[in-house]
Scaffold this active site. Sequence first.
Site, mmCIF file in Angstrom:
data_model
loop_
_atom_site.group_PDB
_atom_site.id
_atom_site.type_symbol
_atom_site.label_atom_id
_atom_site.label_comp_id
_atom_site.label_asym_id
_atom_site.label_seq_id
_atom_site.Cartn_x
_atom_site.Cartn_y
_atom_site.Cartn_z
ATOM 1 N N GLU A 1 22.899 -22.167 -18.454
ATOM 2 C CA GLU A 1 21.838 -21.145 -17.777
ATOM 3 C C GLU A 1 22.621 -20.244 -17.209
ATOM 4 O OE1 GLU A 1 18.424 -24.474 -16.388
ATOM 5 O OE2 GLU A 1 20.368 -24.284 -14.983
ATOM 6 N N ASP B 1 0.754 -1.335 0.171
ATOM 7 C CA ASP B 1 -0.063 -0.113 -0.048
ATOM 8 C C ASP B 1 0.957 1.365 0.039
ATOM 9 O OD1 ASP B 1 0.672 0.701 3.027
ATOM 10 O OD2 ASP B 1 -0.236 -1.162 3.186
#
Length: 723
Positions: free
Chosen positions: A608, A528
């Site tokens: 990777e 928030d």
Amino acid sequence: MIVFDEKQKVFFLNGKNYTYAMAVNECGFLQHSYYGAKIERCDGEYLRFIGSFKEPRVGNLNMDEDFHRMPSECGFYAHGDFREPTVIIENEDGALTSRFRYVGYEYKKGCDKIEGMPCVRKADETLTIILKDDFSNAEISLIYSVSDDSDVLVRSLNVRNLGNEKIRLKKAFSFCVDLDGGEYSALRLSGRWAQERMEEVAPLAHGITKIQSLRGISSHHTNPFLGILKGDCGESFGECFGVQLCYSGSFAVTAEYEKVSSLRIQGGINDTAFSWTLNGGEKFVTPQAFLAYSNEGLGSLSRSYADFLREKVIRPDLAYKKRPIVINNWEATYFDFTSEKLFSIIDGAKGLGIDTFVLDDGWFGKRNSDETSLGDWFVNEEKLKGGIKEISRYCQKNGLKFGIWIEPEMISEDSELYRTHPDYAIQKEGVEPCRIRNQLVLDLTRKEVVDYIYSVIAKLIIENEISYVKWDMNRCLTELYSKDLGSEKQGEFSHRYMLGVYSLMERLTETFKEVFFEACSAGGARYDAGILYYFSQIWTSDDTDAYERTKIQWGTSYCYPVSSMSCHVSASPNHQTGRAISLKTRGAIASLGAFGYELDVTKLTKEERESVKEQIKEYERIADLVLSGDLYRLSSPFNKDHFAQMIVSKDKSTAYLVVERFLGAKEFDFVRNLKLDGLAEEKIYKIEELNVTASGSALKNVGVVLPKLLDFESVAWHIAEVK
Ligand code: GLA
């Protein structure tokens, strides 16, 4: 710009593209007049004329329903307005009736900081309208801050007791606005753990639609944001309003729809079991609400919120600052690690382009599971020989910064802290406590407890050269009781808890300005504007699955900037969903936020590792766009078979497009012409990956042709203006 038409007694609040108007009516009450696209300041007389149909009749204020029709700026109780009140005042004799009458106004350039609470940092002008209760000594101040460059209007409300006798607030919301009648829908962001802020749109029916949290945190379940869509409104067309609370505790926002009156939207601190006692002269200050308006759809509403939060709420030294790219060990090890294991992760991270290693839960007390040690913020030497200093030094030796996980608001019953100070935990004698994740919460309504935690965390940061703190909060509040508050003030508990948390956040972030703080609450349970005032970044969700994340990040983007969303690439199959998704797609989705990794780098193959290096390099190219660009939501994961979002630079010279394809029954279900939005129509752009040029208008109207993508495959394209 704020203008007061003295003759008509009309206040005009003008932001970038909106006007908000109020009038003092014939009977001396403040009446809401208009909220929508810009109108002229000469329209005061016309607004008075239109408003006169809803005014109470002069001299006959006791007529049933007179106040019920009046669009108000602050609903009162038990005197002819039968909608939900905004403020409820209980007098010493128990009487609750109120009616607020206009007294005057104050105007100032800029805006005031709210002491002890998060709030807007800058605004051009502030108007305070003062109302007085006809039946008590309460004075209500309605505060409005506006800025010429913003479509967000900041509102809050203060109540002062002007008398000598005590009054008690039983409800004190931050704002009220009565919109015109019409057809409306509500957009809410609902969810649960690992599935936060799922978009939900439903028509507003007669009666009350309420979103709320009673959890002491803004919660996974409902975000303190409500979108109000008027009639036909979509991503890039139509009228809509937004309400966002700058508050992180228990809240409520209600939308009350009635055919005879209108649509009353209001919200603030949750009023269930709330009360606040005001002695003579005392004042209660509510959290701010951020209201927004757009007549160009939800996309524009979201961009207004993103700009507003970055420009005026998030700390200015951090709002546009490059974010650290972290590697976090939580999903790599959970509680099971040693110094050697951490050293190997740091070794593995070296050379990839990562800049910070964050040591997650499990480094302190006797913490080998979630059953113990919260509150004991000293290192577990059995696990980490030489302490965290060794880890911190090892990071530095390898060119990384060091970050740490803490959960400052918590206490385990099995902890040194609890054995010494059982009274520090929120508990009520005779009431069996809820043990959520086996832990209790500290009573941060008490200054002594806040001071204690401050000193322990400060020491930890100073002694270990910590440059990044992940501040977690893994449970909600229950047994709301503090013996220090006495019998009269227990209804103040939840809000006082938040004030304690805010004061701790303020002190730590002010003292350690150079430390980067990231908020977390079991993922995104406290996402928030209140938190964003202190911490510029929030761990968006514990779910890092690159399909689920498209929905979570999509929902979050309705009212928060992408730069505030912490997004990590995690292992495949994903630990939460078990779904396997390529490293490429995991990287593409995480790149739409503050980027990092949450996996065991020591397990990466050579190929990777090369891909990770490449991903980080690619992210560096668009990091500025993530920090300062405008987000365009192009294809919704909630109702399409692909997700597409694009971030466009403010000057419209560069853009970054990410598309992910989802499960589709047939290859050809996939709509392959994607229309881009947000580019300048007259400019010519090159899509780097396709080696093709086109005008902004062609990209908007013809669209781009996407390659054939299989399930969960993605593209991430760079678009740049050709000069
Ligand atoms: C919460 C957080 C996770 C992790 C764990 C540690 O669930 O959201 O990221 O830090 O706590 O216990």
